[in-house]
Design an enzyme around this catalytic site. Structure first.
Site, PDB file in Angstrom:
ATOM      1  N   CYS A 271       0.801  -1.225   0.000  1.00  0.00           N
ATOM      2  CA  CYS A 271       0.000   0.000   0.000  1.00  0.00           C
ATOM      3  C   CYS A 271       0.830   1.269   0.000  1.00  0.00           C
ATOM      4  O   CYS A 271       0.276   2.360  -0.101  1.00  0.00           O
ATOM      5  CB  CYS A 271      -0.914   0.018   1.216  1.00  0.00           C
ATOM      6  SG  CYS A 271       0.009   0.044   2.765  1.00  0.00           S
TER       7      CYS A 271
ATOM      8  N   CYS B  92      -0.809  -4.608   7.596  1.00  0.00           N
ATOM      9  CA  CYS B  92      -0.563  -3.445   8.456  1.00  0.00           C
ATOM     10  C   CYS B  92       0.217  -3.896   9.696  1.00  0.00           C
ATOM     11  O   CYS B  92       1.179  -3.246  10.109  1.00  0.00           O
ATOM     12  CB  CYS B  92      -1.876  -2.788   8.878  1.00  0.00           C
ATOM     13  SG  CYS B  92      -3.052  -2.557   7.542  1.00  0.00           S
TER      14      CYS B  92
HETATM   15 FE1  FES Z   1      -1.284  -0.421   4.357  1.00  0.00          FE
HETATM   16 FE2  FES Z   1      -2.685  -0.432   6.584  1.00  0.00          FE
HETATM   17  S1  FES Z   1      -3.449  -0.349   4.546  1.00  0.00           S
HETATM   18  S2  FES Z   1      -0.554  -0.225   6.386  1.00  0.00           S
END
Ligand code: FES
Length: 156
Positions: A30, A103
């Site tokens: 992400c 995460c």
């Molecule tokens: Fe990437 Fe949470 S969506 S760290």
């Protein structure tokens, strides 16, 4: 503390200026990032983690897990902290949704980078250098107090 509480009231947020070690990890999934600082102390003849703090360009889940992780590792030796998995670091928050597993893994990675970079006073980074300053910490702290949303756009 559940996930919502940890998001609303993150603990140990901000740069630690007297840290013994720092680790930074970015998520390829992400593009988010977590930096984690550790300070050690001697206790009963053992070197244990006195305190830890973090900054994050991550989502709210990453902030919540980092907050919990910095609490859980206090009083542990470096070796004990290295044993902790992402699942253990976030366990008190309850199970993370499948889309949020990475995460917790990012927080685990930042913790490992800090623990393994103990002998180096310079920041240990496995992510591209990205400025992380008090402004970010202030923004995230303010977001936690107001339960508002902070959108951080990284510029290349
Ligand atoms: Fe990437 Fe949470 S969506 S760290």
């Amino acid at each position: 503390m559940n996930l919502e509480d940890a998001i609303a009231n993150p603990q140990n947020l901000g740069e630690m200026t007297d840290a013994d070690a720092v680790g930074t990890v970015g998520s390829p999934d992400c593009g988010d990032m977590v930096r984690l600082w550790i300070k050690y102390k001697e206790k009963d003849g053992r070197k244990v983690i006195d305190k830890a703090s973090f900054q994050s360009f991550g989502c709210q889940t990453a902030i919540a897990v980092a907050s919990m992780a910095t609490e859980l590792i206090r009083g542990k030796t470096r070796e004990e902290a290295l044993q902790m998995s992402a699942a253990e670091l976030s366990q008190p928050l309850g199970p993370l949704p499948p889309m949020k597993i990475h995460c917790g893994q990012m927080v685990e990675g930042a913790l490992r980078a800090a623990l393994e970079g103990e002998s180096s006073p310079a920041p240990v980074s496995s992510a591209p250098a990205t400025p992380v300053g008090p402004t970010l910490a202030d923004a995230l702290s303010a977001a936690g107090k107001t339960a508002g949303k902070v959108k951080i756009v990284l510029k290349s």
